[in-house]
Design a protein around this motif. Structure first.
Motif, PDB file in Angstrom:
ATOM      1  N   GLU A   6       0.814  -1.313  -0.068  1.00  0.00           N
ATOM      2  CA  GLU A   6       0.073   0.022   0.023  1.00  0.00           C
ATOM      3  C   GLU A   6       1.189   1.658  -0.010  1.00  0.00           C
ATOM      4  O   GLU A   6       0.303   2.182  -0.451  1.00  0.00           O
ATOM      5  CB  GLU A   6      -1.289   0.364   1.105  1.00  0.00           C
ATOM      6  N   PHE A   7       1.846   1.156   0.720  1.00  0.00           N
ATOM      7  CA  PHE A   7       2.924   2.368   1.142  1.00  0.00           C
ATOM      8  C   PHE A   7       3.769   3.136  -0.802  1.00  0.00           C
ATOM      9  O   PHE A   7       3.391   4.101  -0.949  1.00  0.00           O
ATOM     10  CB  PHE A   7       3.567   1.616   2.216  1.00  0.00           C
ATOM     11  N   ILE A   8       3.844   1.600  -1.145  1.00  0.00           N
ATOM     12  CA  ILE A   8       4.435   1.350  -2.506  1.00  0.00           C
ATOM     13  C   ILE A   8       3.017   2.448  -3.117  1.00  0.00           C
ATOM     14  O   ILE A   8       4.084   3.062  -4.685  1.00  0.00           O
ATOM     15  CB  ILE A   8       4.936   0.020  -3.221  1.00  0.00           C
ATOM     16  N   ASN A   9       2.583   1.342  -3.257  1.00  0.00           N
ATOM     17  CA  ASN A   9       0.909   2.311  -3.971  1.00  0.00           C
ATOM     18  C   ASN A   9       1.084   3.937  -4.232  1.00  0.00           C
ATOM     19  O   ASN A   9       0.661   4.613  -5.253  1.00  0.00           O
ATOM     20  CB  ASN A   9       0.065   1.259  -4.201  1.00  0.00           C
ATOM     21  N   GLU A  10       1.329   3.957  -3.298  1.00  0.00           N
ATOM     22  CA  GLU A  10       0.708   5.828  -2.543  1.00  0.00           C
ATOM     23  C   GLU A  10       1.921   6.480  -3.408  1.00  0.00           C
ATOM     24  O   GLU A  10       1.876   7.574  -3.363  1.00  0.00           O
ATOM     25  CB  GLU A  10       0.694   5.831  -1.166  1.00  0.00           C
ATOM     26  N   LEU A  11       2.909   6.190  -2.637  1.00  0.00           N
ATOM     27  CA  LEU A  11       4.188   6.756  -4.150  1.00  0.00           C
ATOM     28  C   LEU A  11       3.182   6.951  -5.709  1.00  0.00           C
ATOM     29  O   LEU A  11       4.525   8.365  -5.296  1.00  0.00           O
ATOM     30  CB  LEU A  11       5.753   5.867  -3.620  1.00  0.00           C
ATOM     31  N   SER A  12       3.084   6.784  -6.715  1.00  0.00           N
ATOM     32  CA  SER A  12       2.318   6.882  -7.679  1.00  0.00           C
ATOM     33  C   SER A  12       3.986   7.034  -8.725  1.00  0.00           C
ATOM     34  O   SER A  12       3.834   7.798  -9.558  1.00  0.00           O
ATOM     35  CB  SER A  12       1.378   8.240  -8.152  1.00  0.00           C
ATOM     36  N   LEU A  13       4.738   5.980  -8.308  1.00  0.00           N
ATOM     37  CA  LEU A  13       5.896   6.099  -9.475  1.00  0.00           C
ATOM     38  C   LEU A  13       5.536   5.593 -10.640  1.00  0.00           C
ATOM     39  O   LEU A  13       6.741   5.878 -11.276  1.00  0.00           O
ATOM     40  CB  LEU A  13       7.296   5.093  -8.217  1.00  0.00           C
ATOM     41  N   GLU A  14       5.007   5.259 -10.955  1.00  0.00           N
ATOM     42  CA  GLU A  14       4.365   4.808 -12.181  1.00  0.00           C
ATOM     43  C   GLU A  14       4.908   5.371 -13.076  1.00  0.00           C
ATOM     44  O   GLU A  14       4.335   5.517 -14.283  1.00  0.00           O
ATOM     45  CB  GLU A  14       3.633   3.662 -12.315  1.00  0.00           C
ATOM     46  N   GLU A 112      20.844  14.414 -34.846  1.00  0.00           N
ATOM     47  CA  GLU A 112      21.703  13.939 -34.698  1.00  0.00           C
ATOM     48  C   GLU A 112      20.786  12.580 -33.595  1.00  0.00           C
ATOM     49  O   GLU A 112      22.028  12.221 -33.534  1.00  0.00           O
ATOM     50  CB  GLU A 112      23.161  14.209 -34.511  1.00  0.00           C
ATOM     51  N   ILE A 113      19.929  12.621 -32.765  1.00  0.00           N
ATOM     52  CA  ILE A 113      19.636  11.923 -32.101  1.00  0.00           C
ATOM     53  C   ILE A 113      17.763  12.023 -32.371  1.00  0.00           C
ATOM     54  O   ILE A 113      17.297  12.657 -33.111  1.00  0.00           O
ATOM     55  CB  ILE A 113      19.886  12.128 -31.494  1.00  0.00           C
ATOM     56  N   ASP A 114      17.336  10.389 -32.464  1.00  0.00           N
ATOM     57  CA  ASP A 114      16.049  10.577 -32.122  1.00  0.00           C
ATOM     58  C   ASP A 114      15.824  10.926 -30.869  1.00  0.00           C
ATOM     59  O   ASP A 114      15.944   9.641 -29.966  1.00  0.00           O
ATOM     60  CB  ASP A 114      15.924   9.373 -33.340  1.00  0.00           C
ATOM     61  N   LEU A 115      15.123  11.682 -30.375  1.00  0.00           N
ATOM     62  CA  LEU A 115      14.694  12.346 -29.059  1.00  0.00           C
ATOM     63  C   LEU A 115      13.374  11.218 -28.597  1.00  0.00           C
ATOM     64  O   LEU A 115      13.473  10.797 -27.802  1.00  0.00           O
ATOM     65  CB  LEU A 115      14.220  13.855 -28.853  1.00  0.00           C
ATOM     66  N   GLU A 116      12.765  10.740 -29.041  1.00  0.00           N
ATOM     67  CA  GLU A 116      12.209  10.205 -29.032  1.00  0.00           C
ATOM     68  C   GLU A 116      12.424   8.933 -28.370  1.00  0.00           C
ATOM     69  O   GLU A 116      12.215   8.026 -27.637  1.00  0.00           O
ATOM     70  CB  GLU A 116      10.494   9.932 -29.920  1.00  0.00           C
ATOM     71  N   ALA A 117      13.041   7.930 -29.561  1.00  0.00           N
ATOM     72  CA  ALA A 117      14.089   7.078 -28.771  1.00  0.00           C
ATOM     73  C   ALA A 117      14.566   6.482 -27.488  1.00  0.00           C
ATOM     74  O   ALA A 117      14.036   5.827 -26.875  1.00  0.00           O
ATOM     75  CB  ALA A 117      14.826   5.804 -30.508  1.00  0.00           C
ATOM     76  N   PHE A 118      15.854   7.719 -28.101  1.00  0.00           N
ATOM     77  CA  PHE A 118      15.755   8.450 -26.847  1.00  0.00           C
ATOM     78  C   PHE A 118      15.515   7.781 -25.307  1.00  0.00           C
ATOM     79  O   PHE A 118      15.037   7.325 -23.849  1.00  0.00           O
ATOM     80  CB  PHE A 118      17.299   9.597 -26.630  1.00  0.00           C
ATOM     81  N   TYR A 119      14.654   9.034 -24.825  1.00  0.00           N
ATOM     82  CA  TYR A 119      13.378   9.191 -23.893  1.00  0.00           C
ATOM     83  C   TYR A 119      12.326   7.501 -24.479  1.00  0.00           C
ATOM     84  O   TYR A 119      12.189   7.296 -22.977  1.00  0.00           O
ATOM     85  CB  TYR A 119      12.614   9.623 -24.582  1.00  0.00           C
ATOM     86  N   ASN A 120      12.063   6.899 -25.257  1.00  0.00           N
ATOM     87  CA  ASN A 120      11.539   5.701 -25.187  1.00  0.00           C
ATOM     88  C   ASN A 120      12.392   4.461 -24.291  1.00  0.00           C
ATOM     89  O   ASN A 120      12.034   3.537 -23.148  1.00  0.00           O
ATOM     90  CB  ASN A 120      10.912   5.444 -26.448  1.00  0.00           C
ATOM     91  N   SER A 121      13.788   5.070 -24.966  1.00  0.00           N
ATOM     92  CA  SER A 121      14.469   3.770 -23.788  1.00  0.00           C
ATOM     93  C   SER A 121      14.762   4.274 -22.226  1.00  0.00           C
ATOM     94  O   SER A 121      14.519   3.044 -21.546  1.00  0.00           O
ATOM     95  CB  SER A 121      15.826   4.087 -24.529  1.00  0.00           C
ATOM     96  N   TYR A 122      15.427   5.053 -22.017  1.00  0.00           N
ATOM     97  CA  TYR A 122      14.595   5.773 -20.556  1.00  0.00           C
ATOM     98  C   TYR A 122      13.451   5.482 -19.753  1.00  0.00           C
ATOM     99  O   TYR A 122      12.862   4.903 -18.737  1.00  0.00           O
ATOM    100  CB  TYR A 122      14.962   7.796 -20.630  1.00  0.00           C
ATOM    101  N   HIS A 126      13.170   2.758 -16.509  1.00  0.00           N
ATOM    102  CA  HIS A 126      12.178   3.596 -15.680  1.00  0.00           C
ATOM    103  C   HIS A 126      11.503   2.097 -15.465  1.00  0.00           C
ATOM    104  O   HIS A 126      11.101   1.794 -13.983  1.00  0.00           O
ATOM    105  CB  HIS A 126      11.227   4.785 -15.276  1.00  0.00           C
ATOM    106  N   THR A 127      11.042   1.251 -16.427  1.00  0.00           N
ATOM    107  CA  THR A 127       9.967   0.289 -15.544  1.00  0.00           C
ATOM    108  C   THR A 127      10.994  -0.644 -14.729  1.00  0.00           C
ATOM    109  O   THR A 127      10.573  -1.322 -13.985  1.00  0.00           O
ATOM    110  CB  THR A 127       8.970   0.106 -17.041  1.00  0.00           C
ATOM    111  N   LYS A 128      11.268  -1.466 -15.492  1.00  0.00           N
ATOM    112  CA  LYS A 128      12.310  -1.802 -14.840  1.00  0.00           C
ATOM    113  C   LYS A 128      12.783  -1.937 -13.421  1.00  0.00           C
ATOM    114  O   LYS A 128      13.107  -2.289 -12.257  1.00  0.00           O
ATOM    115  CB  LYS A 128      14.191  -1.879 -15.414  1.00  0.00           C
ATOM    116  N   ASN A 129      13.284  -0.171 -13.420  1.00  0.00           N
ATOM    117  CA  ASN A 129      13.921   0.365 -12.032  1.00  0.00           C
ATOM    118  C   ASN A 129      13.206   0.453 -11.241  1.00  0.00           C
ATOM    119  O   ASN A 129      12.925   0.069  -9.850  1.00  0.00           O
ATOM    120  CB  ASN A 129      14.809   1.780 -12.123  1.00  0.00           C
ATOM    121  N   LEU A 130      11.913   0.714 -11.508  1.00  0.00           N
ATOM    122  CA  LEU A 130      10.138   0.169 -10.487  1.00  0.00           C
ATOM    123  C   LEU A 130       9.687  -1.105 -10.270  1.00  0.00           C
ATOM    124  O   LEU A 130       9.480  -0.969  -9.366  1.00  0.00           O
ATOM    125  CB  LEU A 130       9.453   1.189 -10.921  1.00  0.00           C
TER     126      LEU A 130
END
Length: 195
Positions: A6-14, A112-122, A126-130
Motif C-alpha cells: 500500500e505504501f509503495i502504491n501511494e508513491l505513484s512512481l509509475e 543527430e538524435i532520435d529524441l523519442e527513441a532515446f526517451y522511450n529507452s529511458y 524506468h519500468t525496470k527500475n520500478l
C-alpha cells in the motif's frame, strides 16, 4: 512497516509522461504546465506542491537546460526534455542537469538524435527500475524490522527505514554525480569546433 505494498502504491512512481501523451502540435507554456499537472499530480507530496510552474520553466530556459523555443511555443522535443528535467531535479542540481542534458540538447539541435527513441529507452529503464525498487523496498523494510530487534517501537522502526532509504539515495546520487563529472563539458565541445 505493516502494509508495504500500500505504501509503495501511494508513491505513484509509475506515473510518467509517455510519447503518446504529448500532442503532435506545439504547446504554449500554460498547456505544458497543464499536461504535467494532469500526468504527475498523483506524485505530489501534498496539494500545495506544484508539479511545474512558469517560473520553473523560465528558469530552465534561462539556465539553457533545453534549446530555445520558437514563437512562445514548446515542441514535442521541448516537452520530452522538460520531462527528463522533472525526473532529474529530484536528485540532481540544476548545473548537474545542464551538464547531463547538454549533449542531448546539442544533438537535438543538430538533428543527430532520435529524441523519442532515446526517451522511450529511458521509460523502459524506468519500468525496470520500478520493478527492482518494489523488491528492494520490501527487503529494506524487512531488514529494518529485523534490525530494530528488541526495541520493537514502530516510530523508531520508521525512522530507521527513513535513514536507510536516505543513505541509499545518497549513494545513488553520488554515483550519478561521479558519472556527470566524467561527461565532457559542453563549453569545451564548442571551443573545439570554433578552433
Amino acid at each position: 512497516m505493516k502494509n508495504i505494498n500500500e505504501f509503495i502504491n501511494e508513491l505513484s512512481l509509475e506515473s510518467n509522461l509517455q510519447i503518446d501523451d504529448i500532442p503532435g502540435i506545439d504547446l504554449y507554456m500554460d498547456q505544458v504546465i497543464q499536461l504535467f499537472e494532469n500526468k504527475y499530480s498523483g506524485s505530489k507530496r501534498n496539494d500545495e506542491e506544484k508539479v511545474l510552474t512558469k517560473t520553473m520553466i523560465n528558469n530552465y530556459a534561462k539556465g539553457k537546460l533545453f534549446f530555445p523555443i520558437k514563437n512562445k511555443k514548446y515542441s514535442k522535443e521541448h516537452i520530452i526534455l522538460i520531462s527528463l528535467i522533472y525526473q532529474l531535479k529530484g536528485a540532481l542540481s540544476i548545473s548537474d542537469i545542464k551538464s547531463t542534458l547538454g549533449g542531448v540538447n546539442e544533438k537535438v539541435v543538430k538533428k543527430e538524435i532520435d529524441l523519442e527513441a532515446f526517451y522511450n529507452s529511458y521509460l523502459d529503464i524506468h519500468t525496470k527500475n520500478l520493478e527492482s525498487f518494489h523488491e528492494e523496498i520490501k527487503q529494506h523494510s524487512e531488514e529494518v524490522s529485523e534490525g530494530i530487534g528488541e526495541m520493537a517501537d514502530p516510530q523508531l522502526e520508521q525512522i530507521l527505514l527513513i535513514a536507510s532509504l536516505a543513505n541509499i539515495s545518497n549513494m545513488y546520487r553520488r554515483a550519478a554525480e561521479k558519472l556527470i563529472d566524467g561527461l565532457p563539458p559542453i563549453e569545451q565541445k564548442q571551443t573545439k569546433k570554433d578552433g
